[in-house]
Write an enzyme that holds these catalytic residues in place. Structure first.
Site, PDB file in Angstrom:
ATOM      1  N   LYS A  87     -40.654  12.855 -26.952  1.00 38.90           N
ATOM      2  CA  LYS A  87     -41.891  13.095 -26.194  1.00 38.90           C
ATOM      3  C   LYS A  87     -41.959  14.558 -25.760  1.00 38.90           C
ATOM      4  O   LYS A  87     -42.807  15.304 -26.227  1.00 38.90           O
ATOM      5  CB  LYS A  87     -41.971  12.160 -24.991  1.00 38.90           C
ATOM      6  CG  LYS A  87     -42.051  10.705 -25.446  1.00 38.90           C
ATOM      7  CD  LYS A  87     -41.713   9.755 -24.358  1.00 38.90           C
ATOM      8  CE  LYS A  87     -41.451   8.356 -24.860  1.00 38.90           C
ATOM      9  NZ  LYS A  87     -42.538   7.773 -25.637  1.00 38.90           N
TER      10      LYS A  87
ATOM     11  N   TRP B  84     -40.651  -0.434 -19.856  1.00 39.08           N
ATOM     12  CA  TRP B  84     -39.376   0.234 -20.166  1.00 39.08           C
ATOM     13  C   TRP B  84     -38.344  -0.093 -19.116  1.00 39.08           C
ATOM     14  O   TRP B  84     -37.152  -0.213 -19.435  1.00 39.08           O
ATOM     15  CB  TRP B  84     -39.588   1.736 -20.356  1.00 39.08           C
ATOM     16  CG  TRP B  84     -40.594   1.964 -21.444  1.00 39.08           C
ATOM     17  CD1 TRP B  84     -41.839   2.490 -21.305  1.00 39.08           C
ATOM     18  CD2 TRP B  84     -40.469   1.590 -22.823  1.00 39.08           C
ATOM     19  NE1 TRP B  84     -42.482   2.482 -22.523  1.00 39.08           N
ATOM     20  CE2 TRP B  84     -41.673   1.940 -23.467  1.00 39.08           C
ATOM     21  CE3 TRP B  84     -39.462   0.999 -23.583  1.00 39.08           C
ATOM     22  CZ2 TRP B  84     -41.905   1.714 -24.823  1.00 39.08           C
ATOM     23  CZ3 TRP B  84     -39.680   0.771 -24.938  1.00 39.08           C
ATOM     24  CH2 TRP B  84     -40.885   1.126 -25.538  1.00 39.08           C
TER      25      TRP B  84
ATOM     26  N   ASP C  89     -34.408   6.946 -16.108  1.00 31.97           N
ATOM     27  CA  ASP C  89     -34.964   7.073 -17.455  1.00 31.97           C
ATOM     28  C   ASP C  89     -36.114   8.076 -17.353  1.00 31.97           C
ATOM     29  O   ASP C  89     -37.156   7.778 -16.785  1.00 31.97           O
ATOM     30  CB  ASP C  89     -35.458   5.698 -17.923  1.00 31.97           C
ATOM     31  CG  ASP C  89     -36.238   5.771 -19.237  1.00 31.97           C
ATOM     32  OD1 ASP C  89     -36.381   6.877 -19.805  1.00 31.97           O
ATOM     33  OD2 ASP C  89     -36.705   4.707 -19.691  1.00 31.97           O
TER      34      ASP C  89
HETATM   35  N1  PMP Z   1     -38.324   4.668 -21.713  1.00 28.13           N
HETATM   36  C1  PMP Z   1     -39.571   5.147 -21.675  1.00 28.13           C
HETATM   37  C2  PMP Z   1     -40.144   5.600 -20.369  1.00 28.13           C
HETATM   38  C3  PMP Z   1     -40.312   5.214 -22.861  1.00 28.13           C
HETATM   39  O1  PMP Z   1     -41.553   5.683 -22.832  1.00 28.13           O
HETATM   40  C4  PMP Z   1     -39.734   4.784 -24.076  1.00 28.13           C
HETATM   41  C5  PMP Z   1     -40.455   4.864 -25.400  1.00 28.13           C
HETATM   42  N2  PMP Z   1     -41.795   4.974 -25.393  1.00 28.13           N
HETATM   43  C6  PMP Z   1     -38.446   4.278 -24.046  1.00 28.13           C
HETATM   44  C7  PMP Z   1     -37.757   4.251 -22.855  1.00 28.13           C
HETATM   45  C8  PMP Z   1     -37.779   3.807 -25.297  1.00 28.13           C
HETATM   46  O2  PMP Z   1     -37.394   4.928 -26.000  1.00 28.13           O
HETATM   47  P1  PMP Z   1     -36.751   4.875 -27.455  1.00 28.13           P
HETATM   48  O3  PMP Z   1     -37.841   4.505 -28.386  1.00 28.13           O
HETATM   49  O4  PMP Z   1     -36.236   6.283 -27.626  1.00 28.13           O
HETATM   50  O5  PMP Z   1     -35.660   3.871 -27.427  1.00 28.13           O
END
Ligand code: PMP
Length: 363
Positions: A196, A102, A172
């Site tokens: 989450k 991520w 994030d």
């Molecule tokens: N950052 C983290 C730490 C994640 O775990 C995720 C998704 N698993 C994301 C970003 C991406 O999120 P999204 O699917 O809402 O774009």
């Protein structure tokens, strides 16, 4: 109906009391004669819902009036794209700590912008199973922003503390949002997908320092301009109304039923200790991916079996026993139990009991 023990990484388990309330309100919200997913986002009822979500989030994190709390559709990935366009000027540099997939996605967005990303540390070589000591990294005063992923959903690592940076610190927090108290004043921006810890999928929540919005260049598409989200109360266009409604319920649950983030943090630590303790007690049958306890996530517990061939068997037998979502992310394999805020302690206890029996049977 027997609800299963749900360890999916997101969308993830929601509190039963929240789901029950939503179930009622789907049929009729208050005395409106229509359900909550059927009403205009311009109605006074929805206005109260979104305001309640924002105010509850602010109370839980003690967010001052110098911050905006916004809902941004498109999830955390959209916020990464927006950040690159909004906050990295031509020739500017955003600094990153690369702790997994991520982080890499956020880096990629900045490298597509008019500026560039500088990676201060990368865990790629150790398969992202370790974290750096943030106090040793060369954060620059004039960086466009410094970016950290607080909890690495795939690898199973988590930062519990954050550095004081002179440049705005963007974090994030997708997979540990509202899981423990933090001092928001330390950050330029906190953001995360809602799916989450906060509700169903469909939006990201962003907490951003108001003065940063003045840095956003003119001429961006309005959907990609965070100052428009702020000006329009997250309703430039139709927001993810049902997701926001659910988020307001989950935040209320956190505040009223759990009793706030101190309590939540204690409960989360207890759940994680049960699980990591079970690995320790297994005599090597179960092996945590993250060896240093200080780096281990309290949200996404990643582990392997000494005998990798048994991993698929475990996932299957667990599912048959009503424990689902234990497969590791497709990019790394292995096993992962996501034990977010809403995952009851009873689910973790059931998992620990299952793991102990499985080790006895197969060990
Ligand atoms: N950052 C983290 C730490 C994640 O775990 C995720 C998704 N698993 C994301 C970003 C991406 O999120 P999204 O699917 O809402 O774009």
């Amino acid at each position: 109906m027997a609800r299963k023990h749900n360890f999916y990484a997101g969308p993830a388990v929601l509190p039963v009391s929240v789901v029950k309330k939503a179930q009622e309100n789907l049929l009729e919200y208050g005395n409106c004669g229509i359900g909550v997913a059927e009403m205009s986002h311009r109605s006074k009822e929805f206005d109260a819902i979104i305001k309640n979500a924002v105010l509850t989030a602010k109370r839980l994190y003690n967010v001052g009036d110098d911050y905006e709390v916004l809902f941004v559709q498109g999830g955390a990935s959209m916020v990464m794209a927006i950040n690159a366009l909004n906050f990295v000027p031509e020739g500017g540099v955003a600094q990153f700590v690369d702790t997994g997939n991520w982080s890499k996605r956020a880096i990629k967005e900045v490298n597509r912008s008019k500026g560039s990303a500088e990676v201060l540390w990368s865990g790629a070589e150790c398969g992202y199973s370790k974290l750096p000591d943030l106090s040793t990294l060369p954060f620059k005063k004039d960086a466009a922003f410094v970016h950290i992923t607080s909890n690495n959903t795939i690898a199973g690592t988590q930062f519990r503390t954050f550095p004081k940076t002179e440049a705005p610190l963007f974090v994030d927090m997708s997979s540990d949002f509202f899981s423990h108290p933090i001092d928001v004043n330390q950050f330029g921006m906190l953001y995360g997908g809602i799916q989450k810890n906060l509700g169903p999928a469909g939006s990201a929540l962003v907490i951003v320092r108001k003065d940063l919005l003045e840095r956003i260049p003119e001429g961006l598409s309005e959907m990609l301009d965070l100052s428009i989200y702020a000006k329009k109360g997250s309703m430039y266009n139709t927001p993810a109304a049902f997701t926001i409604y659910m988020t307001s319920l989950v935040l209320e649950w956190l505040e009223k039923e759990i009793g706030g983030l101190e309590n939540m943090a204690k409960m989360n630590a207890e759940k994680a200790a049960l699980l990591y303790g079970a690995f320790d007690a297994s005599g090597g049958f179960y092996q945590p991916v993250v060896k240093d306890p200080a780096h281990r996530s309290l949200m996404n517990v990643t582990f392997r079996l000494a005998d990798a061939e048994l991993e698929g068997v475990l996932i299957q037998e667990a599912a048959e026993a009503g424990l689902i979502g234990l497969k590791g992310h497709r990019s790394v394999g292995g096993l992962r139990a996501s034990i977010y805020n809403s995952c009851p302690k009873a689910s973790v206890e059931a998992l620990v009991e299952f793991l102990s029996q499985f080790a006895k049977n197969k060990g």
